[in-house]
Design an enzyme around this catalytic site. Structure first.
Site, PDB file in Angstrom:
ATOM      1  N   PHE A  63      94.356 -34.088  11.493  1.00 51.18           N
ATOM      2  CA  PHE A  63      94.577 -33.260  10.193  1.00 51.18           C
ATOM      3  C   PHE A  63      95.456 -33.887   9.446  1.00 51.18           C
ATOM      4  CE2 PHE A  63      94.029 -29.671  13.859  1.00 51.18           C
ATOM      5  CZ  PHE A  63      92.646 -29.689  13.391  1.00 51.18           C
ATOM      6  N   ASN A  94      97.947 -39.513  13.524  1.00 52.18           N
ATOM      7  CA  ASN A  94      97.177 -40.269  12.395  1.00 52.18           C
ATOM      8  C   ASN A  94      97.871 -39.581  11.111  1.00 52.18           C
ATOM      9  OD1 ASN A  94      95.656 -41.406  10.470  1.00 52.18           O
ATOM     10  ND2 ASN A  94      94.005 -39.999  10.727  1.00 52.18           N
ATOM     11  N   ASP A 304      85.639 -37.036  16.111  1.00 51.40           N
ATOM     12  CA  ASP A 304      86.300 -38.023  15.406  1.00 51.40           C
ATOM     13  C   ASP A 304      86.650 -37.682  14.157  1.00 51.40           C
ATOM     14  OD1 ASP A 304      87.992 -40.308  15.620  1.00 51.40           O
ATOM     15  OD2 ASP A 304      86.234 -41.650  15.093  1.00 51.40           O
ATOM     16  N   GLY A 323      86.551 -42.895   7.287  1.00 48.95           N
ATOM     17  CA  GLY A 323      86.566 -41.666   8.213  1.00 48.95           C
ATOM     18  C   GLY A 323      85.611 -40.656   7.724  1.00 48.95           C
TER      19      GLY A 323
END
Length: 416
Positions: A63, A94, A304, A323
């Protein structure tokens, strides 16, 4: 009280698998399971073809919060996860800052509480993810970290991985190692195959993954500790993992939804939503992953999920961030390739690996349920996505099935 009517249950380890049953939930607890329950409930859940399982578990979710709230807030992320059928998610380190001590783990647990979806933080493996010094692994474990991972960072220091595995073994923690050798990968962005070469982009050979996995398996063998290898993409890699499992090593792995369904041929339009890490492989690897999934080598499937802003994707391919989001497309995408029982098995296996215990579907157990139907079709449209970031490589895809909602932590999320 909530009464669930005529639900087709998917629970291979339980007494009700493949049966249609009524379920009564009272104060967050399963009060009764029977072929027919006749009682006046506060709310009745029913659907023409209602299916349910224990709540789905995603082992790799990012997130934006903290630090990148413009990508996705904690609230939007957890709400999106719930409406996508996931009751438990593991949050990757992340963000900014990333958790590397007990206070970081406690902070994430505090800002994520009160939702239908339960969040489990993953802590840094090394300080600032620089691969030089171990983070405060034991303190984070005590605070509730379920794993340690330098997210998408290659662990080039083999001795540090060895020391880390030896350190966490006494308290039975799990370290994750990203399957890519940074020196072999270099500045590559896409897979080294015909499609990647035709694009004129810098490529990464597949053995960058296989070489790293082979090394990490030997380190895990030496230490006897638990190692998880996330987002594996090649059949050769899974052959190595299969062999290690047969030899009794404590090795687990995941495969992402998009690596099962998409391949490097999808890059021909330079759509940056298809720029993911690890990169998409050729179509033959899709088949290899499916083969290993059906044989049981793959422990779990992950979305993912990585939300990114328009500015991070609406640029030249070589400048775009890696991503794709994946929570909202996961179930429907998997329904194109796998049967329902395999989907549920792979979307719930994370409990046993990371939490050491599976939820129960029986009287007296806490209700932790995902609702879905294999019927109907959807086309993924960015205007209907709940996620604030829209960077999905499944946009425009027509898929079958539908997620109906979840019940967890005493909260019902019903999409209908």
């Amino acid at each position: 009280m909530i009464l669930i009517k005529n639900a087709h249950i998917h629970h291979p380890d339980g007494n009700y698998h493949d049966k249609r049953m009524d379920i009564l939930i009272k104060d967050g607890i399963i009060d009764d399971i029977a072929t027919s329950i006749k009682i006046k409930a506060d709310q009745v859940i029913e659907n023409e073809d209602l299916h349910l399982s224990i709540g789905w578990f995603d082992s790799s979710v990012s997130f934006g919060e903290p630090g990148f709230e413009e990508r996705q807030t904690m609230k939007n992320g957890l709400d999106t996860a719930a409406s996508s059928g996931f009751t438990y998610v593991m949050l990757n380190p992340n963000n900014k800052p990333n958790p590397q001590d007990a206070s970081g783990i406690n902070y994430l647990k505090s800002i994520s509480s009160g939702h239908a979806t339960t969040l489990h933080p993953v802590g840094n493996f090394t300080m600032d993810q620089k691969g030089e010094h171990l983070a405060e692994l034991y303190d984070m474990h005590q605070a509730g970290a379920v794993s340690f991972y330098d997210f998408k960072q290659s662990l080039e220091n083999a001795n540090l991985l060895k020391v880390g595995l030896q350190y966490v073994k006494p308290f039975n923690a799990i370290i994750q190692s990203f399957p890519q050798d940074a020196q072999i990968a270099g500045k590559g962005m896409v897979n080294e195959d015909a499609a990647g070469t035709q694009l004129g982009l810098k490529t990464i050979p597949k053995f960058a993954e296989e070489l790293r996995i082979a090394r990490d398996i030997e380190i895990a063998r030496y230490t006897g500790a638990s190692l998880h290898i996330p987002t594996v993409t090649t059949g050769a890699s899974l052959d190595l993992i299969k062999k290690a499992k047969k030899e009794g090593l404590s090795i687990t792995c995941s495969v992402s939804v998009h690596h099962i369904l998409k391949n490097s041929d999808d890059l021909n339009e330079y759509d940056t939503n298809f720029k993911v890490q690890p990169p998409l492989k050729e179509a033959s690897e899709n088949k290899n992953l499916i083969k290993h999934i059906k044989s049981g080598t793959v422990d779990m499937i992950t979305t993912d999920h990585i939300p990114l802003t328009i500015e991070a994707k609406n640029v030249e391919f070589d400048q775009a961030d890696y991503g794709t989001i994946g929570l909202e497309s996961a179930y429907c995408a998997l329904s194109q390739k796998l049967d329902q029982d395999n989907i549920i098995r792979l979307l719930t296996a994370g409990y046993k690996v990371f939490l050491r215990e599976m939820p129960k579907l029986k009287k007296g157990a806490a209700a932790n349920l995902s609702f879905f139907t294999p019927q109907g079709t959807i086309t993924l449209d960015k205007n209907t996505l709940k996620s604030t970031s829209k960077n999905s490589l499944f946009l425009g895809s027509k898929m079958t099935g539908k997620v109906l909602g979840v019940y967890n932590n005493g909260k019902l999320i019903w999409n209908e």
